[in-house]
Motif scaffolding. Sequence first.
Motif, PDB file in Angstrom:
ATOM      1  N   LEU A 341      56.468  51.242 -14.686  1.00  0.00           N
ATOM      2  CA  LEU A 341      56.647  50.038 -15.481  1.00  0.00           C
ATOM      3  C   LEU A 341      57.030  48.910 -14.547  1.00  0.00           C
ATOM      4  CD1 LEU A 341      56.739  48.832 -18.328  1.00  0.00           C
ATOM      5  CD2 LEU A 341      59.128  49.554 -18.490  1.00  0.00           C
ATOM      6  N   GLU A 342      56.177  47.875 -14.493  1.00  0.00           N
ATOM      7  CA  GLU A 342      56.427  46.762 -13.583  1.00  0.00           C
ATOM      8  C   GLU A 342      57.504  45.850 -14.165  1.00  0.00           C
ATOM      9  OE1 GLU A 342      55.429  46.940 -10.556  1.00  0.00           O
ATOM     10  OE2 GLU A 342      53.537  45.861 -10.375  1.00  0.00           O
ATOM     11  N   ALA A 343      58.522  45.567 -13.349  1.00  0.00           N
ATOM     12  CA  ALA A 343      59.652  44.773 -13.845  1.00  0.00           C
ATOM     13  C   ALA A 343      59.426  43.277 -13.639  1.00  0.00           C
ATOM     14  CB  ALA A 343      60.939  45.211 -13.156  1.00  0.00           C
ATOM     15  N   SER A 344      58.680  42.936 -12.609  1.00  0.00           N
ATOM     16  CA  SER A 344      58.519  41.511 -12.320  1.00  0.00           C
ATOM     17  C   SER A 344      57.111  41.239 -11.833  1.00  0.00           C
ATOM     18  CB  SER A 344      59.531  41.092 -11.250  1.00  0.00           C
ATOM     19  OG  SER A 344      59.262  41.810 -10.059  1.00  0.00           O
ATOM     20  N   GLY A 345      56.846  39.966 -11.513  1.00  0.00           N
ATOM     21  CA  GLY A 345      55.526  39.592 -11.026  1.00  0.00           C
ATOM     22  C   GLY A 345      54.590  39.325 -12.173  1.00  0.00           C
ATOM     23  N   LYS A 346      53.308  39.153 -11.850  1.00  0.00           N
ATOM     24  CA  LYS A 346      52.372  38.773 -12.915  1.00  0.00           C
ATOM     25  C   LYS A 346      52.083  39.934 -13.860  1.00  0.00           C
ATOM     26  CE  LYS A 346      47.823  39.726 -11.054  1.00  0.00           C
ATOM     27  NZ  LYS A 346      46.456  39.310 -10.898  1.00  0.00           N
ATOM     28  N   ASN A 347      52.383  41.146 -13.428  1.00  0.00           N
ATOM     29  CA  ASN A 347      52.166  42.297 -14.302  1.00  0.00           C
ATOM     30  C   ASN A 347      53.457  42.771 -14.966  1.00  0.00           C
ATOM     31  OD1 ASN A 347      49.446  42.352 -13.775  1.00  0.00           O
ATOM     32  ND2 ASN A 347      49.638  43.786 -12.060  1.00  0.00           N
ATOM     33  N   TRP A 351      52.502  48.868 -17.630  1.00  0.00           N
ATOM     34  CA  TRP A 351      52.476  50.109 -16.852  1.00  0.00           C
ATOM     35  C   TRP A 351      51.290  50.015 -15.903  1.00  0.00           C
ATOM     36  CZ3 TRP A 351      55.976  54.086 -16.939  1.00  0.00           C
ATOM     37  CH2 TRP A 351      56.931  54.047 -17.979  1.00  0.00           C
ATOM     38  N   VAL A 352      51.544  50.195 -14.618  1.00  0.00           N
ATOM     39  CA  VAL A 352      50.473  50.030 -13.645  1.00  0.00           C
ATOM     40  C   VAL A 352      50.311  51.281 -12.790  1.00  0.00           C
ATOM     41  CG1 VAL A 352      50.823  47.539 -13.522  1.00  0.00           C
ATOM     42  CG2 VAL A 352      51.951  49.044 -11.869  1.00  0.00           C
ATOM     43  N   MET A 353      49.115  51.388 -12.202  1.00  0.00           N
ATOM     44  CA  MET A 353      48.829  52.493 -11.291  1.00  0.00           C
ATOM     45  C   MET A 353      48.373  51.900  -9.969  1.00  0.00           C
ATOM     46  SD  MET A 353      46.649  55.808 -12.219  1.00  0.00           S
ATOM     47  CE  MET A 353      45.107  55.697 -11.444  1.00  0.00           C
ATOM     48  N   GLU A 354      48.762  52.551  -8.871  1.00  0.00           N
ATOM     49  CA  GLU A 354      48.339  52.070  -7.560  1.00  0.00           C
ATOM     50  C   GLU A 354      46.842  52.260  -7.398  1.00  0.00           C
ATOM     51  OE1 GLU A 354      50.042  50.453  -5.220  1.00  0.00           O
ATOM     52  OE2 GLU A 354      51.662  50.463  -6.695  1.00  0.00           O
ATOM     53  N   ARG A 355      46.206  51.245  -6.881  1.00  0.00           N
ATOM     54  CA  ARG A 355      44.792  51.368  -6.540  1.00  0.00           C
ATOM     55  C   ARG A 355      44.681  52.303  -5.341  1.00  0.00           C
ATOM     56  NH1 ARG A 355      40.682  47.605  -7.041  1.00  0.00           N
ATOM     57  NH2 ARG A 355      42.119  46.026  -7.770  1.00  0.00           N
ATOM     58  N   PRO A 356      43.741  53.228  -5.354  1.00  0.00           N
ATOM     59  CA  PRO A 356      43.651  54.161  -4.230  1.00  0.00           C
ATOM     60  C   PRO A 356      43.253  53.437  -2.944  1.00  0.00           C
ATOM     61  CG  PRO A 356      41.761  54.370  -5.681  1.00  0.00           C
ATOM     62  CD  PRO A 356      42.720  53.436  -6.361  1.00  0.00           C
ATOM     63  N   GLY A 357      43.913  53.809  -1.889  1.00  0.00           N
ATOM     64  CA  GLY A 357      43.561  53.261  -0.580  1.00  0.00           C
ATOM     65  C   GLY A 357      43.799  51.776  -0.466  1.00  0.00           C
ATOM     66  N   ALA A 358      44.620  51.231  -1.358  1.00  0.00           N
ATOM     67  CA  ALA A 358      44.850  49.788  -1.324  1.00  0.00           C
ATOM     68  C   ALA A 358      45.684  49.418  -0.108  1.00  0.00           C
ATOM     69  CB  ALA A 358      45.568  49.355  -2.594  1.00  0.00           C
ATOM     70  N   ARG A 359      45.278  48.362   0.528  1.00  0.00           N
ATOM     71  CA  ARG A 359      46.043  47.871   1.665  1.00  0.00           C
ATOM     72  C   ARG A 359      46.488  46.451   1.369  1.00  0.00           C
ATOM     73  NH1 ARG A 359      41.673  49.255   5.789  1.00  0.00           N
ATOM     74  NH2 ARG A 359      40.716  49.707   3.796  1.00  0.00           N
ATOM     75  N   ALA A 366      48.075  33.254  -0.932  1.00  0.00           N
ATOM     76  CA  ALA A 366      48.585  34.081  -2.016  1.00  0.00           C
ATOM     77  C   ALA A 366      50.011  34.534  -1.714  1.00  0.00           C
ATOM     78  CB  ALA A 366      47.694  35.300  -2.201  1.00  0.00           C
ATOM     79  N   SER A 367      50.833  34.552  -2.747  1.00  0.00           N
ATOM     80  CA  SER A 367      52.206  35.010  -2.548  1.00  0.00           C
ATOM     81  C   SER A 367      52.204  36.527  -2.388  1.00  0.00           C
ATOM     82  CB  SER A 367      53.054  34.602  -3.741  1.00  0.00           C
ATOM     83  OG  SER A 367      52.768  35.458  -4.816  1.00  0.00           O
ATOM     84  N   LEU A 368      53.266  37.027  -1.817  1.00  0.00           N
ATOM     85  CA  LEU A 368      53.376  38.470  -1.610  1.00  0.00           C
ATOM     86  C   LEU A 368      53.257  39.226  -2.920  1.00  0.00           C
ATOM     87  CD1 LEU A 368      56.036  39.239   1.108  1.00  0.00           C
ATOM     88  CD2 LEU A 368      53.728  40.141   0.905  1.00  0.00           C
ATOM     89  N   GLU A 369      53.852  38.663  -3.955  1.00  0.00           N
ATOM     90  CA  GLU A 369      53.828  39.325  -5.260  1.00  0.00           C
ATOM     91  C   GLU A 369      52.414  39.473  -5.789  1.00  0.00           C
ATOM     92  OE1 GLU A 369      56.207  37.444  -8.137  1.00  0.00           O
ATOM     93  OE2 GLU A 369      57.918  38.763  -7.825  1.00  0.00           O
ATOM     94  N   ASP A 370      51.625  38.406  -5.654  1.00  0.00           N
ATOM     95  CA  ASP A 370      50.254  38.457  -6.135  1.00  0.00           C
ATOM     96  C   ASP A 370      49.445  39.497  -5.374  1.00  0.00           C
ATOM     97  OD1 ASP A 370      50.792  36.577  -7.954  1.00  0.00           O
ATOM     98  OD2 ASP A 370      49.813  34.912  -6.910  1.00  0.00           O
ATOM     99  N   VAL A 371      49.688  39.558  -4.081  1.00  0.00           N
ATOM    100  CA  VAL A 371      48.968  40.528  -3.261  1.00  0.00           C
ATOM    101  C   VAL A 371      49.322  41.938  -3.702  1.00  0.00           C
ATOM    102  CG1 VAL A 371      48.703  41.460  -0.958  1.00  0.00           C
ATOM    103  CG2 VAL A 371      48.729  38.992  -1.303  1.00  0.00           C
ATOM    104  N   ALA A 372      50.606  42.171  -3.974  1.00  0.00           N
ATOM    105  CA  ALA A 372      51.032  43.487  -4.438  1.00  0.00           C
ATOM    106  C   ALA A 372      50.401  43.792  -5.793  1.00  0.00           C
ATOM    107  CB  ALA A 372      52.546  43.551  -4.521  1.00  0.00           C
ATOM    108  N   ALA A 373      50.313  42.766  -6.641  1.00  0.00           N
ATOM    109  CA  ALA A 373      49.748  42.971  -7.965  1.00  0.00           C
ATOM    110  C   ALA A 373      48.276  43.359  -7.873  1.00  0.00           C
ATOM    111  CB  ALA A 373      49.908  41.703  -8.801  1.00  0.00           C
ATOM    112  N   VAL A 380      48.659  50.070 -19.103  1.00  0.00           N
ATOM    113  CA  VAL A 380      49.138  49.687 -20.431  1.00  0.00           C
ATOM    114  C   VAL A 380      49.561  48.229 -20.371  1.00  0.00           C
ATOM    115  CG1 VAL A 380      50.815  50.143 -22.264  1.00  0.00           C
ATOM    116  CG2 VAL A 380      49.969  52.023 -20.854  1.00  0.00           C
ATOM    117  N   ARG A 381      49.011  47.432 -21.269  1.00  0.00           N
ATOM    118  CA  ARG A 381      49.324  46.003 -21.270  1.00  0.00           C
ATOM    119  C   ARG A 381      50.751  45.772 -21.746  1.00  0.00           C
ATOM    120  NH1 ARG A 381      44.375  46.341 -24.253  1.00  0.00           N
ATOM    121  NH2 ARG A 381      42.613  46.010 -22.869  1.00  0.00           N
ATOM    122  N   SER A 382      51.227  44.554 -21.522  1.00  0.00           N
ATOM    123  CA  SER A 382      52.612  44.261 -21.900  1.00  0.00           C
ATOM    124  C   SER A 382      52.795  44.314 -23.416  1.00  0.00           C
ATOM    125  CB  SER A 382      53.034  42.903 -21.350  1.00  0.00           C
ATOM    126  OG  SER A 382      52.075  41.914 -21.697  1.00  0.00           O
TER     127      SER A 382
END
Length: 713
Positions: A341-347, A351-359, A366-373, A380-382
Amino acid sequence: MILQLENSLRDALRRHLELHYAAAAGLEIVLETPPRAELGDFASPLCFELARVARRAPRVLAQEIQAALELPPGLDRLEIAGAGYLNFFLDRPALLRRLGFTAALFAQPPGADPLDALAAFPSAPPRPRYKAKVIVEHTNINPNKAAHIGHLRNAVLGDTLVRLLRRRGEQVEVQNYIDNTGVQVADVAAAFAHRGALGGDLPAPGQALESTRNARRGAFAAGELTPWPHFVPRRDSAPPRAACSFDYLCWDVYARISQRYQSDPDARPWRAAALHAIEAGEPPLAPEAHLIADAVVAAHLTTMARINVAYDVLPRESEILHLNFWARAFALLRQAGAIRLEASGKNAGCWVMERPGARIAAAGDASLEDVAAEASKVVVRSDGTVTYIGKDIAYQLWKFGLLGLELPCRRFRPDSAAPAVWMSAVEGEPDAPRFGHAAWVFNVIDSRQSDLQEIVIAGLRALGHEAAARQSRHFSYAMVALTPRCALELGYQLSPEDLARPHLEVSGRKGQGVKADDLLDRLIADSLAEVRQRHAGLGPEEQFALALPIAVGALRYFLLKFTRNTVIAFDFKDALSFEGETGPYVQYAAVRAGNILRKAAAEPGLAAELAAPFDRPAALDAFAADAGLWPLVRLAAGLEAQLEIALESLEPAHMAKYAFALAQNFNNFYHRFAVLGEPDAARRRLLLMLTALVRRQLAAVLALLGIETPRAM
RNA sequence: GGGCGCGUAGCUCAGUUGGACUAGAGCAUCGGCCUUCUAAGCCGAGGGUCGCAGGUUCGAAUCCUGCCGCGCCUACCA
């Protein structure tokens, strides 16, 4: 036939290398078809490979192998060519015997079609590789509008994959997933619900469905339309397809509501409200949405039946949700820590899942948060609703039998002319088969969704289902686009940039695209015009019966001849062609071969001769040694080997190319040899047997492509 | 920006996982072939620096690197 010999040769080579060349461990035994028949039936460049590890000259190694290798039965000799090629020659007379060249050809009751006798000839036994249930999921059209050419590519690729797998003896279950609760259905349901505000004279969905049905039934009863599934006009007075097809009606409705959303911000909330109503099951919109979706599904099944595509089961998204498939998958995902469950940022709140092999890329502004998002995907949407990814993970888990839930099913439209098919239901019928529980899953989905498919597979992996993840295959293919020329022909307005592009994506929202049934109708009209010219003596029913398989053959072959990751830039000129590298070309070759055989069977003296086995070994040997004839035998006998290559590379286009090559070789043979005019009786017999072999293989490979062989052309 | 895919004849595409003196088809163009098992066919001709530049090796359209160009993806749509 050839495949078995190829396998035994490969085994013999492998054993020989293991025994005599320690350095060859792990070396792959490559066998290929030589470029010319005089170079043999199989060739291997393995001495070049071996030379590298054994540190000796390839030609010397080849000579050693030639002297010491014990050839398996069915092979005649081994020659060395070039710098060290191993060229293997089959025992050609023996192969001809195995192919049935010495058997009786037409020993059958009088009056029967002599071509039926060909089915009795030996063919290779099935050799399944998976030894467990395989699910192929394909078609998956949003049930809110008529199918277009892009959907046809999916269905034809998927259906052909199924046919290839089944021919190899695999146990295949065909699923067609119905997203009946998604945005696209919601949009059409919303359009009907707001039909007053939308303008025009749109009736309620039930009424619209009824009126298109009545129009079709009336036209059919009046003899203006051909029977299910084609419903092609017989007379000019027949209503156009658009007047009697609910999916066509919805096509326009969808385009209208999409444009309304564009131009009118006040209309946009209609969509969310409709989605909500569907999910909550609120009348009247929810039952209307179901009515629309099921009616459009029925239309899609009819369209697909026209091109020989059928399904075993139709899992609907509404059941994935209402039978708690998603709830179960959600619990499993949370338990495994695969989602968070994402607590902050645009998401935030999702509920989010890591993209496989994401770097995390070094992003500019872009802000760090957006890049992480960007590295994570919302499951699951908010607002608590689940996205496609979540539903698809649940569905994929069920396919493998890993969800611990069964999918109840009912017969879909059991009273219709359509073949039996099951559809998921909250309450199933007791005699419904147990679907799912597969060991291998092929998802036929276009390559734009490869990202999402990877995430679904990563989801399986995150839940610890490594084998299922490994045995999930995204059978991807590139989209069908329109050439700018074709788009202009269809009357679309194009910007200067669009005109300069190589191809244009179709847009259902704009109502753009070539409808599947329209294309088929044009193909049928064209082939019917040809048939009328060639067979003026036949009645209209018979002419139509000949024209249908030709039209379907042209369409399916056109969609199959491109390799999967080639974008098809659709153009009517190419798609409507019956000449050159097309389905009708292959069908024509098969028909010509059949004509020779029918004519032979109709000559009493010749028929009697053909009803007895053939016993002229010298003639057989001479035939086997004929360099002008052997390549056709070799090619025709290689069907199973080509099937293996097509399945190994998951490339149906390979089979299409083989069909064309075989037809081309036969047409060449047809012009060079007058089979029935051959004065030497023994040779004529063998030419007839070759014709029978080719006819059998052409019909078989066409069937693998889902194409029928017409009785005449 | 990142990921995936593509770039081969005028056009549309193949190229058997790195192999065989001349890189193949179809369409289009030009020329021939219907008294014969159907011309939806057959035969022939012209047309290619396999995007560019390096590299790997006995050998590259195919593998590696870097460029150039095009497409798709990179949504709380599917």
